[in-house]
Design an enzyme around this catalytic site. Structure first.
Site, short mmCIF file in Angstrom:
data_model
loop_
_atom_site.label_atom_id
_atom_site.label_comp_id
_atom_site.label_asym_id
_atom_site.label_seq_id
_atom_site.Cartn_x
_atom_site.Cartn_y
_atom_site.Cartn_z
N LYS A 94 11.67 30.44 37.36
CA LYS A 94 12.15 31.55 37.93
C LYS A 94 11.49 32.63 37.16
CE LYS A 94 14.58 34.49 37.70
NZ LYS A 94 14.55 35.99 37.72
N VAL A 140 21.42 35.29 42.73
CA VAL A 140 20.94 33.93 43.23
C VAL A 140 20.22 33.32 42.39
CG1 VAL A 140 19.00 33.34 44.92
CG2 VAL A 140 20.51 35.25 45.64
N GLU A 157 14.58 32.71 23.54
CA GLU A 157 13.88 33.29 22.91
C GLU A 157 13.94 34.79 23.34
OE1 GLU A 157 11.27 35.92 21.78
OE2 GLU A 157 9.86 35.26 23.27
N CYS A 206 8.08 41.42 22.21
CA CYS A 206 9.32 41.17 21.65
C CYS A 206 8.98 41.17 20.16
CB CYS A 206 10.19 39.99 21.97
SG CYS A 206 9.11 38.38 22.04
N GLU A 236 16.36 47.36 20.45
CA GLU A 236 15.14 47.06 20.92
C GLU A 236 14.59 48.01 22.06
OE1 GLU A 236 12.53 42.95 21.73
OE2 GLU A 236 14.40 43.33 22.87
#
Length: 491
Positions: free
Chosen positions: A184, A221, A260, A294, A391
């Site tokens: 997904k 969903v 992660e 990241c 972040e």
């Protein structure tokens, strides 16, 4: 095929390329212009249900989990198909993701495709069984073996920033291990995932149901992927907040979870380090793909007596880079992914002002079509500020002063995250000593590069659980079974 002429995005469910079951779709926007470049199927609850059912059936009823040669052949077919369509895939990525084209030679395309070959080569030689030899526990002569077996059905949920890298870093090892997968992707970048599905459907022998790709825009969903008991493992890359929600949703069925998550990594320069080189390199890194990585180092931690010099070099570097059309071969910093992300970064600029920060450069959005932010260097804050703790996911670098090695370590570790970092010193021994005290999953010493298909990647603390890439990343998708037999029958 060019980006705009790419085949229409379609889901892959049970071996078929399909639209949403109710025919709905949503626009795919080019972040550099804000214009629609295509549409993606708005996957329904019925689509997700069908994908889970297909993956479960393929795992339970086909030979995929036990036929190593089939898996190896299919992975090599997919690798060849990606290479054959490389130029088209790169162009589509730049258009959909807003990723500068120079990154296609690294995380944008080449490294993940190399990683798929690496995991296929690993599969070819991997020992799924280890003999522990004979022993006599409780006086019973026994031969023991440890077997490695696929974990089962994997839900792979991926973000928008480097989608092909993260899609393949999950799908490749999971398929190699013998798992089946429901992928997904983020609704900001569904097309590159759908193209992966098209290559699987049209250029490989991967059986129906082994890999399914669904593209719902609704989090509600998609949420069933974390809770459905037919899913054995969730592999997620994204924000720490979403990771917590996935972990909670997976808890009732105690399914395996790989996470992660976020980072706020520190680039430490010691007092004998090359301030100009390190500050310039860190500012450059913070601009890559508009800071949407990241593991990028977004805190520059420098000796207090060299602070102004570091700020000046970082600001000059960012000003020289600027923000450019990602299709420009010279672009380093392109747009951010969406209006919402641009506005989120702008809100952090206001927080910085309220905290008393100084903008050495940048500090504003760019008023043009698409979603653009000025590369920004923030000075005058300490590590307790929100800009240093949270972040931001934009081209924003916070410069923080330290008072020696111990203080630099304290600052680096004073974070809820522990994903990456760097240390620079004229003394390799000294840099190693500082690096050993930093609680992060990856760290670069004096310019070393850790990003490679064979190197495990992941974080400490709220940066996640488990490792991606490398042998450790492959083994995330395996269970261990200890098998004991009477010694006289053992072989």
């Amino acid at each position: 095929m060019t980006a705009l002429a790419a085949p229409a995005a379609q889901q892959l469910i049970d071996g078929k390329l399909v639209a949403a079951s109710d025919g709905t779709s949503y626009p795919i926007l080019n972040p550099a212009t804000g214009a629609a470049i295509g549409t993606a199927p708005d996957g329904t609850a019925a689509d997700v249900e069908a994908a889970i059912a297909a993956a479960r059936r393929a795992f339970d009823e086909s030979d995929w989990s036990t036929d190593r040669e089939l898996r190896l052949r299919c992975l090599r077919q997919l690798h060849a198909a990606l290479l054959e369509h490389a130029d088209d895939f790169r162009a589509l990525t730049t258009a959909e993701v807003g990723m500068p084209s120079f990154m296609m030679g690294a995380a944008g395309f080449d490294v993940p495709v190399d990683g798929l070959k690496w995991v296929a080569d690993l599969l070819a030689d991997y020992e799924f069984s280890a003999d522990l030899g004979e022993a006599a526990p409780m006086g019973i002569a026994t031969r023991r073996r440890v077997l490695r077996e696929p974990v089962g059905v994997v839900a792979a949920i991926t973000p928008w920033n480097v989608p092909t890298q993260i899609n393949l870093a999950k799908v490749g090892p999971a398929l190699a291990a013998g798992c089946t997968v429901v992928l997904k992707p983020a609704p900001d970048t569904p097309w590159v995932a759908c193209e992966l599905g098209r290559l699987v459907a049209e250029h490989t022998d991967i059986p129906a149901g082994v890999l399914n790709i669904v593209t719902p825009s609704s989090n509600e969903v998609a949420a069933v992927l974390a809770s459905d008991p037919r899913i054995d493992m969730v592999s997620f890359t994204g924000s720490t907040a979403t990771g917590r929600a996935i972990m909670a949703a997976a808890a009732p069925t105690l399914k395996k979870v790989f996470l992660e998550l976020g980072g706020k990594s520190a680039a430490i320069v010691l007092d004998d380090g090359d301030i100009a080189a390190a500050a310039g390199a860190t500012a450059f890194a913070a601009c890559i793909h508009a800071g949407q990585g990241c593991a990028l180092t977004t805190r520059l931690v420098v000796p207090r007596e060299r602070y102004e010099e570091a700020v000046a070099v970082a600001a000059a570097t960012m000003e020289s880079i600027g923000a450019k059309d990602p299709a420009d071969p010279g672009a380093i910093c392109g747009p951010v992914i969406s209006r919402a992300q641009r506005d989120r970064i702008a809100a952090y600029f206001e927080i910085a002002r309220a905290e008393g920060a100084t903008f050495a450069t940048g500090g504003a959005v760019i008023d043009q079509d698409g979603w653009w932010v000025q590369p920004t260097v923030i000075a005058g804050l300490d590590n307790s500020s929100r800009l240093a703790q949270e972040e931001i996911f934009g081209p924003v670098l916070v410069v923080i002063a330290h008072d020696g090695d111990d203080d630099a370590v304290r600052i680096a570790n004073d974070s809820p995250y522990g994903l990456s970092g760097s240390v620079d010193s004229a003394s390799l021994e000294r840099a190693r000593a500082v690096a050993a005290r930093i609680r992060t999953g990856t760290i670069a010493v004096n310019g070393g590069v850790w990003f490679s298909p064979d190197a495990p990647f992941g974080g400490y603390k709220q940066s996640g659980l488990g490792r991606e890439m490398g042998v450790a990343g492959f083994e995330e998708y395996l269970e261990m079974k200890t098998l004991a037999e009477p010694a006289e029958r053992g072989v």
